[in-house]
Structures are given as structure tokens and as C-alpha cells.
Motif scaffolding. Structure first.
Motif, mmCIF file in Angstrom:
data_model
loop_
_atom_site.group_PDB
_atom_site.id
_atom_site.type_symbol
_atom_site.label_atom_id
_atom_site.label_comp_id
_atom_site.label_asym_id
_atom_site.label_seq_id
_atom_site.Cartn_x
_atom_site.Cartn_y
_atom_site.Cartn_z
ATOM 1 N N ILE A 1 0.768 -1.021 0.346
ATOM 2 C CA ILE A 1 -0.087 0.208 0.379
ATOM 3 C C ILE A 1 0.658 1.128 0.360
ATOM 4 O O ILE A 1 0.297 2.373 -0.652
ATOM 5 N N GLU A 2 1.864 1.412 0.881
ATOM 6 C CA GLU A 2 3.139 2.015 0.880
ATOM 7 C C GLU A 2 3.396 2.791 -0.881
ATOM 8 O O GLU A 2 3.392 3.776 -0.988
ATOM 9 N N GLY A 3 3.663 1.650 -1.469
ATOM 10 C CA GLY A 3 4.368 1.399 -2.944
ATOM 11 C C GLY A 3 3.139 2.759 -3.856
ATOM 12 O O GLY A 3 3.346 2.858 -4.253
ATOM 13 N N GLN A 4 1.928 1.697 -3.514
ATOM 14 C CA GLN A 4 0.412 2.503 -4.100
ATOM 15 C C GLN A 4 0.609 4.056 -4.187
ATOM 16 O O GLN A 4 0.350 4.707 -4.587
ATOM 17 N N VAL A 5 0.570 4.469 -2.672
ATOM 18 C CA VAL A 5 0.426 6.051 -2.495
ATOM 19 C C VAL A 5 1.526 6.681 -2.953
ATOM 20 O O VAL A 5 1.400 7.381 -2.893
ATOM 21 N N ARG A 6 2.532 6.067 -2.862
ATOM 22 C CA ARG A 6 4.320 6.774 -3.384
ATOM 23 C C ARG A 6 3.180 6.944 -4.598
ATOM 24 O O ARG A 6 3.484 7.924 -5.490
ATOM 25 N N ALA A 7 3.007 6.197 -5.737
ATOM 26 C CA ALA A 7 2.675 5.727 -6.854
ATOM 27 C C ALA A 7 1.308 6.645 -7.089
ATOM 28 O O ALA A 7 1.411 7.440 -8.248
ATOM 29 N N LEU A 8 0.778 7.264 -6.329
ATOM 30 C CA LEU A 8 -0.294 8.249 -6.530
ATOM 31 C C LEU A 8 0.223 9.443 -6.519
ATOM 32 O O LEU A 8 -0.338 10.328 -7.282
#
Length: 107
Positions: A38-45
């Protein structure tokens, strides 16, 4: 003044000085791995917003991150439920875990 301490719930192992159960250790690993994704998803966002990507693309990815967070929450709660069911009957444990996975999938 009304005392609300009786209405609060806590983890059954809160404050105990022994090591976490094997079951809890497995769930902690699972939840931490989910949170790292999720942390990676948020960074991508953040990168998508900063790059000026279309709102619909960003919204789609936000929805995916939110769903992933919900699933992580349900896995964490499944651990709590499993620890609360202090039984040694493997069949009962399997049924409770099955129920928590259904909640995780459809909630």
C-alpha cells in the motif's frame, strides 16, 4: 462524569509479557507485507498527481489503494478474532478463519 472504560475493548494479549503466538506472527507478517505494498501504491499516487495524470486514472488507483487498506484491516481483525477464540479444536479454528476470509473478501 460517565466512565467509559467498561465499554472499551482491548486485545486479549495486551500487556502480557510473553511472545506472540505463531498465528499472530504469521498475521503480523501478512499485514506488514500488505501495508508495504500500500505504501508503494500511495507513492505511485503522489507521482501520478504531481505528473498531472487524468483524474480518472488517479481515482482508479486511489480506489485500489483504499480496497487494499480495507483488506489489510480485515486481516488484522481476523488475527484478533482468532486469538479471541481460545480453542484447541482445529476444525473450529479453520471455520473461524474461513469466516474471517469471507468478511475480508466481501466487506
Amino acid at each position: 462524569m460517565h466512565d467509559t472504560s467498561a465499554s472499551r475493548t482491548s486485545c486479549p494479549n495486551e500487556g502480557e509479557a510473553h511472545a506472540p503466538s505463531r498465528y499472530r506472527s504469521e498475521h503480523q507478517r501478512d499485514v506488514v507485507n500488505r501495508l508495504k505494498r500500500i505504501e508503494g501504491q500511495v507513492r505511485a499516487l503522489i507521482e501520478m498527481v504531481e505528473a498531472g495524470r487524468p483524474c480518472e486514472d488517479v481515482a482508479q488507483q486511489m480506489s485500489a489503494a483504499r480496497k487494499a487498506m480495507d483488506k489489510a484491516f480485515f486481516r488484522m481483525m481476523a488475527c484478533s478474532v482468532m486469538e479471541s477464540v481460545a480453542v484447541s479444536d482445529d476444525e473450529t479454528l479453520r471455520e473461524v478463519e474461513r469466516s474471517t476470509r469471507i468478511l475480508e473478501k466481501y466487506a
